[in-house]
Design a protein around this motif. Structure first.
Motif: not given
Length: 303
Positions: A246, A248-255, A303
């Motif tokens: 996948t 590296d997106t903000p959503d990925f970092r949060r998860s 985050a």
């Protein structure tokens, strides 16, 4: 010509010693008397002195023989034999230092601590053997990981025991060995989610990226800087994203933070490694575990 008794007398050794070296071809006889007794030529005394000198260095008889084959030059064979003896002596000295530190470890403690420490230290070999640690990591890592990646991880994860340990370092290594040798009961030896087949992970991508991220973060960890955003964190997140196929997106970092926090950890292992490898003075070299902790904290901060 000298008889065996005369040669022994001149050299200050016993007849049995002369006969021993003669029978093994180190001290050839020049002739035999009419009665079949050994006779030695004029060079025998010097050769016998040389043999005795080499044996004083604890050189094995076969090594003495190889040196004597080059007696005129005393060249490479002697140098190689001496190097071998130095290595063996170094091993013996290291074993003695570990034994001394283990004994000191058992003196400065309570009776209850002494019983536990004796059990731990009693399982150690001297000098210490890191084979169980390497075996643990090879079993813990995912299957079908490229050999170069496995070798790099094992080399970094398995510490080199110090030649002159403190009692605390002996205890740390003993606890390390006990940790990796514990029965596989589902808690001591675990497979994290990223290592399990069928989960969609690409472990080779993950560990290649983590190695780069750890290298980038090591200066900050070594200097004691607070976890922060930057190239090291970006590389760390990219390694996990790439392993999952996948981006590296903000959503990925949060998860990612909660996912990593839920994974089994080897904090205890890395803590013992830090104790074992601590220098007498100056800053400690960060372990992969300490660097990983720093990057996880940086992820939470960002985050």
């Amino acid at each position: 010509m000298w008889s065996i008794g005369r040669l022994a007398e001149q050299a200050g050794v016993t007849v049995k010693t002369v006969r021993f070296y003669s029978d093994r071809g180190l001290l050839p006889e020049a002739a035999r008397s009419s009665g079949g007794h050994r006779r030695y030529g004029p060079d025998a005394l010097d050769r016998l002195h040389l043999i005795r000198s080499l044996r004083t260095l604890d050189l094995p008889v076969p090594d003495v023989g190889r040196v004597l084959e080059q007696e005129d030059t005393l060249g490479d064979a002697l140098e190689g034999a001496i190097e071998g003896q130095l290595r063996e002596l170094g091993t013996r000295l290291t074993a003695l230092r570990w034994r001394e530190a283990a004994l000191r470890l058992l003196t400065d403690c309570t009776a209850q601590e002494r019983a536990e420490r004796l059990r731990l230290v009693g399982a150690l070999s001297t000098p210490p053997d890191t084979t169980p640690l390497a075996r643990f990591w090879r079993g813990w890592l995912p299957a079908r990981l490229p050999a170069r990646v496995v070798s790099a991880i094992v080399e970094q994860a398995v510490p080199s025991p110090p030649d002159d340990p403190t009692p605390a370092q002996v205890l740390a290594f003993a606890r390390l060995q006990a940790f990796v040798s514990a029965p596989c009961d589902g808690s001591a030896r675990f497979q994290p989610e990223a290592h399990r087949a069928g989960r969609g992970y690409r472990p080779a991508v993950l560990y290649d990226g983590l190695a780069e991220a750890y290298a980038l973060a090591s200066d900050d960890v070594r200097a004691g800087r607070a976890p922060h955003r930057g190239e090291a964190l970006d590389c760390f997140v990219a390694a996990h994203a790439g392993a999952l196929g996948t981006r590296d997106t903000p959503d990925f970092r949060r998860s990612l933070g909660p996912r990593l926090a839920a994974e089994p950890r080897l904090d205890g292992y890395w803590g013992l490694v830090a104790e074992l490898t601590a220098p007498p003075s100056g800053p400690r070299e960060p372990t992969p575990g300490a660097t990983d902790d720093w990057l996880r904290a940086a992820l939470r901060t960002a985050a």
